[in-house]
Design an enzyme around this catalytic site. Sequence first.
Site, PDB file in Angstrom:
ATOM      1  N   GLU A  90       3.281   7.162  -3.962  1.00  0.00           N
ATOM      2  CA  GLU A  90       2.184   6.763  -3.096  1.00  0.00           C
ATOM      3  C   GLU A  90       2.730   6.041  -1.892  1.00  0.00           C
ATOM      4  O   GLU A  90       3.606   5.193  -2.013  1.00  0.00           O
ATOM      5  CB  GLU A  90       1.196   5.837  -3.836  1.00  0.00           C
ATOM      6  CG  GLU A  90      -0.026   5.529  -2.969  1.00  0.00           C
ATOM      7  CD  GLU A  90      -0.982   4.564  -3.638  1.00  0.00           C
ATOM      8  OE1 GLU A  90      -2.089   4.981  -3.956  1.00  0.00           O
ATOM      9  OE2 GLU A  90      -0.606   3.390  -3.837  1.00  0.00           O
ATOM     10  N   ASP A 142       3.505  -6.172  -4.980  1.00  0.00           N
ATOM     11  CA  ASP A 142       4.003  -5.266  -6.008  1.00  0.00           C
ATOM     12  C   ASP A 142       5.531  -5.312  -6.046  1.00  0.00           C
ATOM     13  O   ASP A 142       6.201  -4.556  -5.353  1.00  0.00           O
ATOM     14  CB  ASP A 142       3.506  -3.840  -5.750  1.00  0.00           C
ATOM     15  CG  ASP A 142       4.095  -2.856  -6.747  1.00  0.00           C
ATOM     16  OD1 ASP A 142       4.776  -3.306  -7.698  1.00  0.00           O
ATOM     17  OD2 ASP A 142       3.884  -1.639  -6.576  1.00  0.00           O
ATOM     18  N   HIS A 146      -4.465   1.019 -11.594  1.00  0.00           N
ATOM     19  CA  HIS A 146      -3.908   1.806 -10.472  1.00  0.00           C
ATOM     20  C   HIS A 146      -3.749   3.254 -10.889  1.00  0.00           C
ATOM     21  O   HIS A 146      -3.651   3.564 -12.068  1.00  0.00           O
ATOM     22  CB  HIS A 146      -2.530   1.261 -10.070  1.00  0.00           C
ATOM     23  CG  HIS A 146      -2.609   0.077  -9.179  1.00  0.00           C
ATOM     24  ND1 HIS A 146      -2.330   0.144  -7.843  1.00  0.00           N
ATOM     25  CD2 HIS A 146      -2.978  -1.197  -9.433  1.00  0.00           C
ATOM     26  CE1 HIS A 146      -2.500  -1.058  -7.309  1.00  0.00           C
ATOM     27  NE2 HIS A 146      -2.896  -1.890  -8.246  1.00  0.00           N
ATOM     28  N   HIS A 174       0.309   7.387  -9.863  1.00  0.00           N
ATOM     29  CA  HIS A 174      -0.353   7.613  -8.571  1.00  0.00           C
ATOM     30  C   HIS A 174      -0.411   9.111  -8.277  1.00  0.00           C
ATOM     31  O   HIS A 174       0.539   9.830  -8.540  1.00  0.00           O
ATOM     32  CB  HIS A 174       0.435   6.938  -7.438  1.00  0.00           C
ATOM     33  CG  HIS A 174       0.239   5.457  -7.370  1.00  0.00           C
ATOM     34  ND1 HIS A 174       1.273   4.581  -7.252  1.00  0.00           N
ATOM     35  CD2 HIS A 174      -0.882   4.702  -7.383  1.00  0.00           C
ATOM     36  CE1 HIS A 174       0.805   3.338  -7.190  1.00  0.00           C
ATOM     37  NE2 HIS A 174      -0.510   3.396  -7.271  1.00  0.00           N
ATOM     38  N   GLU A 210       1.614  -6.712  -9.693  1.00  0.00           N
ATOM     39  CA  GLU A 210       1.864  -5.579 -10.589  1.00  0.00           C
ATOM     40  C   GLU A 210       3.081  -5.847 -11.442  1.00  0.00           C
ATOM     41  O   GLU A 210       4.096  -6.357 -10.967  1.00  0.00           O
ATOM     42  CB  GLU A 210       2.064  -4.292  -9.768  1.00  0.00           C
ATOM     43  CG  GLU A 210       2.390  -3.082 -10.635  1.00  0.00           C
ATOM     44  CD  GLU A 210       2.074  -1.752  -9.964  1.00  0.00           C
ATOM     45  OE1 GLU A 210       1.110  -1.675  -9.192  1.00  0.00           O
ATOM     46  OE2 GLU A 210       2.824  -0.785 -10.213  1.00  0.00           O
ATOM     47  N   SER A 243      -3.374   0.038   2.754  1.00  0.00           N
ATOM     48  CA  SER A 243      -1.986   0.107   2.305  1.00  0.00           C
ATOM     49  C   SER A 243      -1.102  -0.230   3.498  1.00  0.00           C
ATOM     50  O   SER A 243      -1.577  -0.351   4.630  1.00  0.00           O
ATOM     51  CB  SER A 243      -1.667   1.516   1.794  1.00  0.00           C
ATOM     52  OG  SER A 243      -1.662   2.423   2.880  1.00  0.00           O
TER      53      SER A 243
HETATM   54 ZN   LIG Z   1      -1.500   1.565  -6.768  1.00  0.00          ZN
END
Ligand SMILES: [Zn+2]
Length: 360
Positions: A182, A144, A265, A226, A174, A62
């Site tokens: 998250e 995203d 996700h 998330h 996404e 990430s």
């Molecule tokens: Zn995710």
Amino acid sequence: MTLDFLSRKTGVIVGDDVKNLFKYAHEKGFAIPAINVTSSSTAVAALEAARDANSPIILQTSNGGAAYFAGKGVSNKDQKASIAGAVAAGNYIRSIAPTYGIPVILHSDHCAKKLLQWFDGMLAADEAYYKEHGEPLFSSHMLDLSAENDDYNISTCAKYFKRMAKMDQWLEMEIGITGGEEDGVDNGHVHKSALYTSSETVFSVYEALAPISANFSIAAAFGNVHGVYKPGNVVLQPKLLGEHEKYAKAKLGTKEDKPLFLVFHGGSGSTEQEFKTAIDLGVVKVNLDTDTQYAYLTGIRDYVLKYKDYIMSQVGNPEGADLPNKKYYDPRNWVREGEKTMSARINKALITFNAVGQLN
Ligand SMILES: [Zn+2]
């Protein structure tokens, strides 16, 4: 291993190998877990679990995890730590992955609009790597832009995808919003309708990206969240994913039942049945972070509690005031316990996602 559809069978795979591996997952009805890694220790815990289960695996960083890989003490001004950390993680995983004898997809997780500098930095590193090795450093990246309007989201993905397609790189995008919080992005307060993407919208992504390259996947929202929360507030509707596939199939007039590669996700806390339904209906990648974070802690927690009286000082424990405690505080012992419990959690996911033994 009889994976004839892969040109590279161990280590980090790129290009059509990624697509062919996801196609294989579609055919065999399994999904590949994507594990967020923040260190060499969490990376090897994931690789070890996949190797022992004879399964492929996706390792991803990430934005925050990449910065952590560079070192928490490094300034992230202009995304420098996240870029350097992602490159470091990428090179580390590339070096070590072949040792585990399984195919590995090297991926980066959510990149929102405000983090595009990070994305640009990673792509620059991919392009430099491509010049030298004829392939990008990363197998794939995720964009995203789901918090923006759909037109901006899709057109920006298409713009970046053109750049990535020159390296045969995979793009995950996404559309619709994954709820919860998250890595510092809090979607806890968005309207519930935004948590379910329509089949028309999903297909409009396909129409924009397919002319550029076939190497992309879509994380469409179906009520996923998330993190782990009390159930009940938002209802997961994995059946929606099947409708997206059906809609795309009809629009394309193809014989293929699953023309779309879909991503799940916010999988932590979902039921086994929800995973099974989602995978049957076209999901090839499931993200797992929250649960593996907790699993990593439990091994270390239990170790510290068990050996509490052996780690309060370098010398002296309940067996003798002069006895050295080196073997108890050596990180190879206590960090290792976290790796073991994280691996065990990933193994559980591999079983749930029907990924065990798929490399046989
Ligand atoms: Zn995710």
